[in-house]
Write an enzyme that holds these catalytic residues in place. Structure first.
Site, PDB file in Angstrom:
ATOM      1  N   ASP A 293      46.063  38.811  40.714  1.00 52.24           N
ATOM      2  CA  ASP A 293      47.683  38.366  40.654  1.00 52.24           C
ATOM      3  C   ASP A 293      48.192  38.909  39.458  1.00 52.24           C
ATOM      4  O   ASP A 293      49.538  39.072  39.360  1.00 52.24           O
ATOM      5  CB  ASP A 293      47.929  36.716  40.492  1.00 52.24           C
ATOM      6  CG  ASP A 293      47.611  35.956  41.739  1.00 52.24           C
ATOM      7  OD1 ASP A 293      47.770  36.798  42.784  1.00 52.24           O
ATOM      8  OD2 ASP A 293      47.927  34.819  41.865  1.00 52.24           O
ATOM      9  N   ASN A 375      52.352  30.900  47.235  1.00 47.91           N
ATOM     10  CA  ASN A 375      52.122  29.533  47.424  1.00 47.91           C
ATOM     11  C   ASN A 375      51.660  28.741  46.060  1.00 47.91           C
ATOM     12  O   ASN A 375      51.975  27.499  46.133  1.00 47.91           O
ATOM     13  CB  ASN A 375      51.022  29.195  48.300  1.00 47.91           C
ATOM     14  CG  ASN A 375      49.480  29.888  47.957  1.00 47.91           C
ATOM     15  OD1 ASN A 375      49.583  31.041  47.855  1.00 47.91           O
ATOM     16  ND2 ASN A 375      48.784  29.210  48.006  1.00 47.91           N
ATOM     17  N   TYR A 376      51.378  29.624  45.133  1.00 48.57           N
ATOM     18  CA  TYR A 376      50.735  28.894  43.906  1.00 48.57           C
ATOM     19  C   TYR A 376      51.781  29.050  42.745  1.00 48.57           C
ATOM     20  O   TYR A 376      52.345  30.058  42.513  1.00 48.57           O
ATOM     21  CB  TYR A 376      49.460  29.558  43.549  1.00 48.57           C
ATOM     22  CG  TYR A 376      48.248  28.895  43.677  1.00 48.57           C
ATOM     23  CD1 TYR A 376      47.620  28.381  44.798  1.00 48.57           C
ATOM     24  CD2 TYR A 376      47.447  28.086  42.563  1.00 48.57           C
ATOM     25  CE1 TYR A 376      46.573  27.640  45.049  1.00 48.57           C
ATOM     26  CE2 TYR A 376      46.741  27.213  42.849  1.00 48.57           C
ATOM     27  CZ  TYR A 376      46.084  27.021  43.725  1.00 48.57           C
ATOM     28  OH  TYR A 376      45.059  26.246  43.937  1.00 48.57           O
ATOM     29  N   GLU A 377      51.476  28.026  41.749  1.00 50.31           N
ATOM     30  CA  GLU A 377      51.991  28.154  40.465  1.00 50.31           C
ATOM     31  C   GLU A 377      50.887  28.123  39.288  1.00 50.31           C
ATOM     32  O   GLU A 377      50.130  27.346  39.600  1.00 50.31           O
ATOM     33  CB  GLU A 377      53.067  26.812  40.145  1.00 50.31           C
ATOM     34  CG  GLU A 377      54.465  26.919  40.402  1.00 50.31           C
ATOM     35  CD  GLU A 377      54.791  27.077  41.922  1.00 50.31           C
ATOM     36  OE1 GLU A 377      53.890  26.683  42.707  1.00 50.31           O
ATOM     37  OE2 GLU A 377      55.937  27.289  42.071  1.00 50.31           O
ATOM     38  N   TYR A 378      51.249  29.171  38.247  1.00 48.54           N
ATOM     39  CA  TYR A 378      50.361  29.078  37.262  1.00 48.54           C
ATOM     40  C   TYR A 378      51.232  28.823  36.033  1.00 48.54           C
ATOM     41  O   TYR A 378      52.060  29.761  35.731  1.00 48.54           O
ATOM     42  CB  TYR A 378      49.717  30.440  37.065  1.00 48.54           C
ATOM     43  CG  TYR A 378      48.884  30.580  38.340  1.00 48.54           C
ATOM     44  CD1 TYR A 378      47.259  30.145  38.283  1.00 48.54           C
ATOM     45  CD2 TYR A 378      48.943  31.618  39.275  1.00 48.54           C
ATOM     46  CE1 TYR A 378      46.480  30.584  39.176  1.00 48.54           C
ATOM     47  CE2 TYR A 378      48.196  31.782  40.303  1.00 48.54           C
ATOM     48  CZ  TYR A 378      47.025  31.252  40.319  1.00 48.54           C
ATOM     49  OH  TYR A 378      46.289  31.469  41.433  1.00 48.54           O
ATOM     50  N   HIS A 428      39.693  30.646  40.968  1.00 46.54           N
ATOM     51  CA  HIS A 428      40.855  31.021  40.101  1.00 46.54           C
ATOM     52  C   HIS A 428      40.179  31.691  39.000  1.00 46.54           C
ATOM     53  O   HIS A 428      39.746  30.877  37.953  1.00 46.54           O
ATOM     54  CB  HIS A 428      41.845  30.047  39.928  1.00 46.54           C
ATOM     55  CG  HIS A 428      42.492  29.460  41.085  1.00 46.54           C
ATOM     56  ND1 HIS A 428      43.621  30.032  41.548  1.00 46.54           N
ATOM     57  CD2 HIS A 428      42.128  28.530  41.675  1.00 46.54           C
ATOM     58  CE1 HIS A 428      43.851  29.371  42.613  1.00 46.54           C
ATOM     59  NE2 HIS A 428      43.104  28.323  42.649  1.00 46.54           N
ATOM     60  N   HIS A 587      37.644  25.971  43.142  1.00 46.41           N
ATOM     61  CA  HIS A 587      38.467  25.052  43.825  1.00 46.41           C
ATOM     62  C   HIS A 587      38.247  24.671  45.340  1.00 46.41           C
ATOM     63  O   HIS A 587      38.217  25.558  46.240  1.00 46.41           O
ATOM     64  CB  HIS A 587      40.114  25.594  43.858  1.00 46.41           C
ATOM     65  CG  HIS A 587      41.193  24.705  44.390  1.00 46.41           C
ATOM     66  ND1 HIS A 587      42.610  24.928  44.497  1.00 46.41           N
ATOM     67  CD2 HIS A 587      40.930  23.405  44.619  1.00 46.41           C
ATOM     68  CE1 HIS A 587      43.147  23.742  44.756  1.00 46.41           C
ATOM     69  NE2 HIS A 587      42.381  22.869  44.853  1.00 46.41           N
TER      70      HIS A 587
HETATM   71 NI    NI Z   1      43.139  26.789  44.076  1.00 45.68          NI
END
Ligand code: NI
Length: 646
Positions: A293, A375-378, A428, A587
């Protein structure tokens, strides 16, 4: 606002750098801008610079030449000169904005894709959400001729406000050649129904539970920090912030006022890579899911614009961020970085034998930003505490990546959230790059273990234990893993600066969120992200050694970055060193991670260890409880109570 050589490139500087390199190198529409980053000054140049001096500003620009299929590294001075122009044969750029538009259009108009969708009952292509994923494993043999490719997992969005991740389209993907925007293959495995159970999460769909009364954070005299440009001063801390298209939030030049003497702790700290290997089986292309990412997507490209009262609570100062996109257009994100203070419970307390009580509340300064990547937030949160601790916390939220399966079918590497809706297992893994300068640049790292001798002459009662310090004298020695059974930590000391007890001053890295990569080291992702097989690496500081998986991980054969540099086994004692710490989460999705995952936390601490004479928080003033009130319905004083009464 005082400009400084470490300030991120401003929108005007980004535009000027793009303009200069276009003009000087005769660039055209075929040249895309992969990353446009500040070319940071060296430590010597910074030390020589004084406020008000003219600044030499330059941009490090990575360019993809579509016509030649060539990646180019350049350094562009804002004085109008191109100072470096070096083609990088064999290196590849990830999919870039203008390419993505053309490639998605090609995939969405491909007759095989449209036919595959129709057979699955989907006639409206505008309801199909396609993502552009890199190949996390080997490219299929028949397409493996060195070209850049991506593949397209797809989801159905039956209504405009539906959560598309509830409806993955099974067994259908296009593989697209990026340079020609051509669909080179369509994979279509029939027989996997599209899961139909919705995953609503919008307020209009879930309603808002109102059982709780409002909670406000009030700082009646305002915030306790000052912001001068990108410099922050809070309590005894002083440091600078940065933001970069590749890494997002960056922390520079961290100093602490130790009883009137300002002492340096860190030169630069960032999350230099974030890799997400999926542990999925090979079914329907799922094994390909592995993404960098930071190195492939550019974390800073996805910085959110934050909102007061929602993302952040209290007296907030925001900073805007800016990036130049692949077409050279500059985009400003309003309120991309949030600065505020948080109460963190008690800092310390003691009740003396005579009943005398001393207690102090603790507060921390927070610099944060949040990125949304598909889809993901960091969330990246850097905390500065009153006891001298620096903490990094990643907050992971957003929607788990989903794929479709035959309902009830055995899937050993995924959780079935709803019938036929699978959330594959994944990790992650973040790699922090920590250029610490503990009281100066000459530092040595020690690994510290707690050890006990067997019961006998050295340990007569069997209770004794000691610490064993191993100097990480060279790069090969400095590839380390955690050892929770030995309470292992790593201490960065300045061998030439001693504390009041004659011991070298130091800061220790307390490992947190440690994980072991599940991918085989010889797998494609295992080679490309080889850094993840040691929690700690240490290298001598070099301005061109910035990213642990190398500069360009896209479709790279691997073993770049840390494994390549450290093969030289350079000496590390009393050197200007950089620590690389890998941490993260493994995860195994829960049904409770659906439809939007509650925040998961991971990170690490840097703590003073023999750096200060005593606790730097010992003289914090007690807080006066101006706004304290009891909500205990049985409290004696009715006047003070504003809470519920029975
Ligand atoms: Ni995850």
């Amino acid at each position: 606002m005082t400009p400084h050589p470490l300030d991120p490139l401003s929108p005007d500087e980004l535009a000027a750098a793009i303009e200069i390199v276009r003009r000087e190198q005769g660039l055209n529409q075929n040249h895309l801008f992969v990353f446009t980053l500040l070319d940071e000054p060296t430590k010597d140049a910074l030390n020589a610079w004084k406020t008000g001096d003219p600044m030499d500003r330059a941009a490090r620009i990575t360019i993809w030449d579509r016509a030649e299929g060539m990646l180019i590294e350049s350094v562009v001075g804002l004085d109008g000169t191109v100072r470096r122009w070096e083609p990088q044969p064999g290196q590849k750029a990830a999919l870039l904005g203008p390419e993505a538009t053309a490639c998605i259009a090609a995939a969405k108009s491909d007759p095989r894709v449209l036919e595959g969708l129709r057979r699955r009952g989907i006639d409206d292509i505008s309801q199909v959400h396609m993502e552009t994923w890199p190949f996390g494993i080997d490219v299929p043999d028949h397409l493996d001729d060195g070209r850049r490719l991506f593949w397209t997992p797809m989801w159905h969005r039956p209504t405009p406000d539906a959560n598309q991740y509830a409806h993955p389209i099974g067994g259908l993907h296009a593989i697209v050649a990026i340079d020609t925007a051509e669909v080179v293959d369509v994979e279509d495995t029939e027989g996997i129904p599209t899961p139909q159970t919705p995953g609503p999460y919008r307020l209009s769909q879930t309603g808002g539970d109102v059982r709780l009364k409002p909670l406000e954070i009030i700082q009646p005299e305002g915030a306790s920090f000052t912001v001068d440009g990108w410099e922050i001063q809070w309590e005894r801390w002083r440091f600078r912030l940065g933001h970069c298209q590749r890494e997002g939030l960056v922390i520079h030049d961290v100093r602490f006022d130790d009883e009137g003497t300002e002492r340096k702790i860190a030169h630069r700290m960032s999350i230099a890579e974030l890799v997400i290997p999926y542990g999925d089986q090979g079914i329907n292309g799922a094994a390909r899911k592995a993404a960098f990412d930071t190195g492939e997507f550019g974390f800073g490209n996805y910085t959110n614009s934050l909102t007061l009262g929602c993302d952040c609570l209290g007296e907030i100062v925001y900073l805007d961020t800016a990036v130049a996109d692949a077409a050279g257009e500059v985009h400003v994100t309003k309120q991309g970085i949030c600065l505020h203070e948080e109460d963190v419970g008690i800092l310390w307390k003691h009740t003396d034998a005579d009943g005398h009580v001393e207690v102090r509340r603790g507060r921390r300064f927070v610099a944060s930003s949040i990125a949304t990547i598909d889809n993901y937030e960091y969330g990246y949160f850097w905390y500065f505490h009153q006891d001298g601790t620096i903490e990094f916390e990643a907050k992971l939220t957003g929607i788990v990546l989903t794929r479709a399966a035959i309902p009830g079918e055995e899937n050993p590497s995924a959780t079935e959230l709803e019938p036929g809706l699978l959330a594959p297992y994944h990790q992650h893994l973040f790699c922090a790059r920590l250029d610490l300068d503990v009281d100066g640049v000459g530092n040595t790292v020690y690994e510290v273990d707690a050890v006990a001798h067997p019961m006998g002459p050295e340990n007569p009662a069997g209770n004794a234990y000691m610490t064993r310090e191993l100097p990480l004298a060279s790069e090969s020695l400095a590839k380390r893993v955690i050892d929770p059974f030995a309470s292992r930590f790593w201490k960065v000391v300045n061998p030439e600066r001693t504390n009041h007890m004659g011991k070298p001053v130091g800061y220790k890295l307390m490992p947190g969120g440690a994980n072991w990569p599940m991918a085989d080291p010889e797998s494609v992702i295992g080679k490309r992200a080889r850094f993840m097989y040691h929690h700690l690496w240490v290298t001598p500081q070099r301005p061109d050694e910035l990213y642990p998986a190398g500069d360009h991980p896209y479709q790279h054969e691997g073993l770049d970055g840390l494994p390549r540099w450290t093969a030289a086994d350079r000496p590390l004692e009393n050197e200007d060193i950089v620590l690389w710490y890998t941490f993260g989460t493994n995860h195994i999705p829960r049904t409770e991670d659906w439809p939007v995952m509650p925040v998961e936390h991971t990170g690490f601490h840097l703590k003073p260890s023999g750096f200060f004479r005593r606790s730097p928080g010992i003289d914090v003033a007690p807080s006066e409880p101006k706004h304290c009130c009891s909500s205990n319905p049985h409290a004696a004083s009715g006047d003070a109570a504003t809470g519920s009464k029975d």
